[in-house]
Enzyme design. Structure first.
Site, PDB file in Angstrom:
ATOM      1  CD  GLN A  78      -3.272   0.880   2.052  1.00 28.57           C
ATOM      2  OE1 GLN A  78      -2.894   0.072   3.135  1.00 28.57           O
ATOM      3  NE2 GLN A  78      -3.490   2.219   2.269  1.00 28.57           N
ATOM      4  CG  PHE A  79       1.540   3.801  -3.763  1.00 32.52           C
ATOM      5  CD1 PHE A  79       1.373   5.091  -3.755  1.00 32.52           C
ATOM      6  CD2 PHE A  79       0.274   2.860  -4.414  1.00 32.52           C
ATOM      7  CE1 PHE A  79       0.639   6.020  -4.538  1.00 32.52           C
ATOM      8  CE2 PHE A  79      -0.532   3.391  -4.820  1.00 32.52           C
ATOM      9  CZ  PHE A  79      -0.538   4.391  -5.132  1.00 32.52           C
ATOM     10  CB  THR A  80      -2.161   5.244  -0.078  1.00 32.27           C
ATOM     11  OG1 THR A  80      -2.701   4.220   0.731  1.00 32.27           O
ATOM     12  CG2 THR A  80      -2.550   4.727  -1.957  1.00 32.27           C
TER      13      THR A  80
END
Length: 153
Positions: A78-80
């Site tokens: 989850q790069f966010t």
């Protein structure tokens, strides 16, 4: 690297209607690689995830790890988690590792968790995923360790 851990009764992740990973009692780990993550950083966060005493003992105190309770860890990239929301209304993701580096860091994290004796099903890196979970507690913990060593112990 940033890892957001949620203690779960169950969790699953699917891509295009196909379940790619699921766990019963254990953890959901949302994982974000950052530029410059080293094997030492990744290993330290994997050990912390495996050994963090966030499951209840007989007295109802958080005194057991996911390893102690025989749980599994569902790992989802989850790069966010690296979003910078300080200015404007559109997040910037410049603090996240580029895709190739992020994938390598995510895979290294999963490998390190498996080295701790854990089963670690995963989502699919870079895919649009649907994550379902039954949070147990709720109990959610944020671990962050930068490549320079600052962060979680």
């Amino acid at each position: 690297m940033i890892v957001l851990i949620q203690r779960v009764a169950e969790a699953s992740v699917s891509v295009e209607g196909r379940v790619t990973g699921a766990v019963g009692r254990g953890l959901l780990a949302l994982v974000c690689g950052e530029p410059g993550d080293t094997p030492a950083v990744i290993g330290k966060l994997a050990r912390k995830t495996a050994r963090l005493r966030i499951f209840e003992d007989e007295a109802g105190r958080m005194n057991r790890s996911v390893v102690d309770v025989g749980g599994d860890v569902l790992c989802v990239s989850q790069f966010t988690l690296a979003a910078d929301t300080m200015s404007g209304n559109r997040p910037s993701f410049s603090r996240a590792a580029p895709p190739e580096e992020g994938l390598a860091a995510f895979n290294a994290f999963v490998t390190a968790l498996r080295g701790e004796g854990l089963s670690c099903p995963t989502g699919e890196f870079g895919a649009h995923m649907r994550v379902s979970l039954v949070n147990d507690g709720p109990a959610t913990f944020s671990l962050h360790l930068r490549a320079d060593g600052a962060g979680a112990d």
